[in-house]
Design a protein around this motif. Structure first.
Motif, PDB file in Angstrom:
ATOM      1  N   ARG A  69      -1.145   7.511 -35.210  1.00  0.00           N
ATOM      2  CA  ARG A  69      -1.862   6.914 -36.560  1.00  0.00           C
ATOM      3  C   ARG A  69      -3.116   6.537 -36.027  1.00  0.00           C
ATOM      4  N   LEU A  70      -3.772   6.699 -34.746  1.00  0.00           N
ATOM      5  CA  LEU A  70      -5.149   6.067 -34.278  1.00  0.00           C
ATOM      6  C   LEU A  70      -6.135   6.493 -35.262  1.00  0.00           C
ATOM      7  N   MET A  71      -6.375   8.011 -35.314  1.00  0.00           N
ATOM      8  CA  MET A  71      -7.359   8.534 -36.126  1.00  0.00           C
ATOM      9  C   MET A  71      -6.917   9.054 -37.567  1.00  0.00           C
ATOM     10  N   SER A  72      -5.674   9.542 -37.352  1.00  0.00           N
ATOM     11  CA  SER A  72      -5.163  10.117 -38.758  1.00  0.00           C
ATOM     12  C   SER A  72      -5.131   9.177 -39.873  1.00  0.00           C
ATOM     13  N   GLU A  73      -4.769   8.012 -39.362  1.00  0.00           N
ATOM     14  CA  GLU A  73      -4.982   6.761 -40.587  1.00  0.00           C
ATOM     15  C   GLU A  73      -5.966   6.424 -41.104  1.00  0.00           C
ATOM     16  N   GLU A  74      -7.165   6.346 -40.364  1.00  0.00           N
ATOM     17  CA  GLU A  74      -8.497   6.502 -40.648  1.00  0.00           C
ATOM     18  C   GLU A  74      -8.796   7.428 -41.548  1.00  0.00           C
ATOM     19  N   LEU A  75      -8.503   8.908 -41.307  1.00  0.00           N
ATOM     20  CA  LEU A  75      -9.066   9.698 -41.879  1.00  0.00           C
ATOM     21  C   LEU A  75      -8.338   9.998 -43.168  1.00  0.00           C
ATOM     22  N   ASN A  76      -7.178   9.358 -43.389  1.00  0.00           N
ATOM     23  CA  ASN A  76      -6.215   9.559 -44.620  1.00  0.00           C
ATOM     24  C   ASN A  76      -6.628   8.636 -45.581  1.00  0.00           C
ATOM     25  N   VAL A  77      -7.117   7.591 -45.105  1.00  0.00           N
ATOM     26  CA  VAL A  77      -7.363   6.481 -46.411  1.00  0.00           C
ATOM     27  C   VAL A  77      -8.757   6.249 -46.383  1.00  0.00           C
ATOM     28  N   GLY A  78      -9.592   7.226 -45.511  1.00  0.00           N
ATOM     29  CA  GLY A  78     -10.945   7.043 -45.826  1.00  0.00           C
ATOM     30  C   GLY A  78     -11.871   6.003 -44.937  1.00  0.00           C
ATOM     31  N   SER A  79     -11.202   5.302 -44.255  1.00  0.00           N
ATOM     32  CA  SER A  79     -12.038   4.104 -43.583  1.00  0.00           C
ATOM     33  C   SER A  79     -12.953   4.611 -42.644  1.00  0.00           C
ATOM     34  N   ASP A  80     -12.799   5.787 -42.043  1.00  0.00           N
ATOM     35  CA  ASP A  80     -13.459   6.352 -40.980  1.00  0.00           C
ATOM     36  C   ASP A  80     -14.937   6.441 -41.318  1.00  0.00           C
ATOM     37  N   GLU A  81     -15.249   6.685 -42.714  1.00  0.00           N
ATOM     38  CA  GLU A  81     -16.607   6.740 -43.336  1.00  0.00           C
ATOM     39  C   GLU A  81     -17.064   5.284 -43.372  1.00  0.00           C
ATOM     40  N   ILE A  82     -16.282   4.292 -43.643  1.00  0.00           N
ATOM     41  CA  ILE A  82     -16.755   2.787 -43.491  1.00  0.00           C
ATOM     42  C   ILE A  82     -17.107   2.580 -42.232  1.00  0.00           C
ATOM     43  N   LEU A  83     -16.027   2.979 -41.320  1.00  0.00           N
ATOM     44  CA  LEU A  83     -16.343   2.660 -39.754  1.00  0.00           C
ATOM     45  C   LEU A  83     -17.550   3.031 -39.160  1.00  0.00           C
ATOM     46  N   MET A  84     -17.946   4.381 -39.748  1.00  0.00           N
ATOM     47  CA  MET A  84     -19.069   4.800 -38.777  1.00  0.00           C
ATOM     48  C   MET A  84     -20.249   4.499 -39.444  1.00  0.00           C
ATOM     49  N   THR A  85     -20.319   3.661 -40.765  1.00  0.00           N
ATOM     50  CA  THR A  85     -21.540   3.154 -41.308  1.00  0.00           C
ATOM     51  C   THR A  85     -22.010   1.747 -40.484  1.00  0.00           C
ATOM     52  N   MET A  86     -20.866   1.293 -39.731  1.00  0.00           N
ATOM     53  CA  MET A  86     -21.040   0.249 -38.905  1.00  0.00           C
ATOM     54  C   MET A  86     -21.680   0.436 -37.804  1.00  0.00           C
ATOM     55  N   PRO A  87     -22.276  -0.478 -37.080  1.00  0.00           N
ATOM     56  CA  PRO A  87     -23.035  -0.347 -35.740  1.00  0.00           C
ATOM     57  C   PRO A  87     -22.177   0.115 -34.610  1.00  0.00           C
ATOM     58  N   VAL A  88     -21.507   1.260 -34.637  1.00  0.00           N
ATOM     59  CA  VAL A  88     -20.893   1.815 -33.509  1.00  0.00           C
ATOM     60  C   VAL A  88     -20.839   3.252 -33.732  1.00  0.00           C
ATOM     61  N   ALA A 146      -4.841  10.387 -24.162  1.00  0.00           N
ATOM     62  CA  ALA A 146      -6.060  11.096 -24.495  1.00  0.00           C
ATOM     63  C   ALA A 146      -5.481  12.312 -25.459  1.00  0.00           C
ATOM     64  N   ILE A 147      -4.590  12.937 -25.056  1.00  0.00           N
ATOM     65  CA  ILE A 147      -4.192  14.477 -25.716  1.00  0.00           C
ATOM     66  C   ILE A 147      -3.813  13.520 -27.303  1.00  0.00           C
ATOM     67  N   GLY A 148      -2.905  12.748 -27.246  1.00  0.00           N
ATOM     68  CA  GLY A 148      -2.398  12.312 -28.563  1.00  0.00           C
ATOM     69  C   GLY A 148      -3.662  11.749 -29.688  1.00  0.00           C
ATOM     70  N   LEU A 149      -4.551  11.095 -28.950  1.00  0.00           N
ATOM     71  CA  LEU A 149      -5.741  10.934 -29.785  1.00  0.00           C
ATOM     72  C   LEU A 149      -6.446  11.924 -30.258  1.00  0.00           C
ATOM     73  N   PHE A 150      -6.574  12.947 -29.441  1.00  0.00           N
ATOM     74  CA  PHE A 150      -7.313  14.075 -30.029  1.00  0.00           C
ATOM     75  C   PHE A 150      -6.527  15.051 -31.039  1.00  0.00           C
ATOM     76  N   SER A 151      -5.129  14.862 -31.085  1.00  0.00           N
ATOM     77  CA  SER A 151      -4.235  15.504 -31.958  1.00  0.00           C
ATOM     78  C   SER A 151      -4.500  14.766 -33.289  1.00  0.00           C
ATOM     79  N   SER A 152      -4.594  13.338 -33.096  1.00  0.00           N
ATOM     80  CA  SER A 152      -4.702  12.620 -34.189  1.00  0.00           C
ATOM     81  C   SER A 152      -6.055  12.701 -35.106  1.00  0.00           C
ATOM     82  N   ALA A 153      -7.107  13.253 -34.222  1.00  0.00           N
ATOM     83  CA  ALA A 153      -8.235  13.383 -34.894  1.00  0.00           C
ATOM     84  C   ALA A 153      -8.449  14.509 -35.483  1.00  0.00           C
ATOM     85  N   LEU A 154      -7.548  15.422 -35.346  1.00  0.00           N
ATOM     86  CA  LEU A 154      -7.389  16.854 -36.024  1.00  0.00           C
ATOM     87  C   LEU A 154      -7.240  16.775 -37.143  1.00  0.00           C
ATOM     88  N   THR A 155      -6.285  15.923 -37.788  1.00  0.00           N
ATOM     89  CA  THR A 155      -5.474  15.942 -39.164  1.00  0.00           C
ATOM     90  C   THR A 155      -5.633  14.543 -39.839  1.00  0.00           C
TER      91      THR A 155
END
Length: 234
Positions: A69-88, A146-155
């Protein structure tokens, strides 16, 4: 590091706000405890050999479930775009989420320390391999996280992320068990790629720089791949 720390706290707390952490830890303790104590008296030895023999396979199933869920959840709901607009930066996000999943693995391992304490009451336990095994377990957990995080960032799909992470972790766990089917000239390469091979070396109480380098390399490659996958979606 302030941003990394903030993301780490947010993700780690999220595990325990939802039932995920409690369910995963309960299943992990139930499975490891059952298999360990079911065969412990058959060997008639005061050791954690059975626990460490099963741990890589169990991790291959459990850790992708933690990280899916680490990245997939962010990508699914679109919160990754909001996250990347923050100072991170993308690197802050990757490191914060990786450290949160690794902390979850450590939290999952802490209750299992009851196993060596119980065994030490029944016989003379050699604590060197026990401590080596826990160090190896943390390194193995870091690599699989780390492998799981990479997998989560793919989809965007958490189930697909789980399947990809499970396939990679399971392949690294079992690859050194399939050496009989490989050409002799490639045995050394594939044996070195086996995560279980390096984990079992450390679990014997032997801290070899080659084994540590293996886990550090898997972490670096996987996190860098996750970083590239996240950047490609911006």
């Amino acid at each position: 590091m302030r941003q990394v720390t903030h993301i780490f706290r947010k993700e780690f707390n999220a595990y325990f706000v939802s039932p995920i952490a409690y369910i995963v830890i309960s299943i992990f303790l139930l499975v490891t405890g059952w298999f360990f104590f079911a065969t412990f008296f058959l060997f008639n030895q005061a050791s954690l050999r059975t626990f460490y023999a099963l741990l890589p396979v169990i991790f291959a199933f459990v850790i992708p479930a933690i990280t899916m869920r680490l990245m997939s959840e962010e990508l699914n709901v679109g919160s990754d775009e909001i996250l990347m607009t923050m100072p991170v930066t993308a690197l802050d996000v990757i490191l914060g989420k990786f450290l949160a999943s690794l902390a979850m693995v450590v939290a999952m391992l802490i209750p299992t320390f009851a196993y060596p304490l119980t065994v030490s009451l029944m016989g003379q336990l050699d604590w060197g391999p026990v401590l080596g095994g826990y160090i190896g377990a943390i390194l193995l957990g870091a690599a699989f996280s780390a492998i799981g995080l990479f997998s989560s960032a793919l989809t965007r799909n958490q189930i697909i992320a789980f399947i990809i992470g499970l396939a990679i972790c399971f392949a690294l766990t079992l690859i050194d068990k399939l050496l009989y089917f490989l050409p002799r000239s490639l045995l050394g390469i594939f044996a070195y790629l086996g995560a279980d091979f390096h984990f079992q070396n450390i679990a014997k109480g032997i801290i070899d720089s080659r084994d540590i380098l293996y886990f550090v390399s898997v972490c670096f490659i996987s996190l860098y791949a996750a970083y590239l996958a996240l950047r490609s979606k911006q």
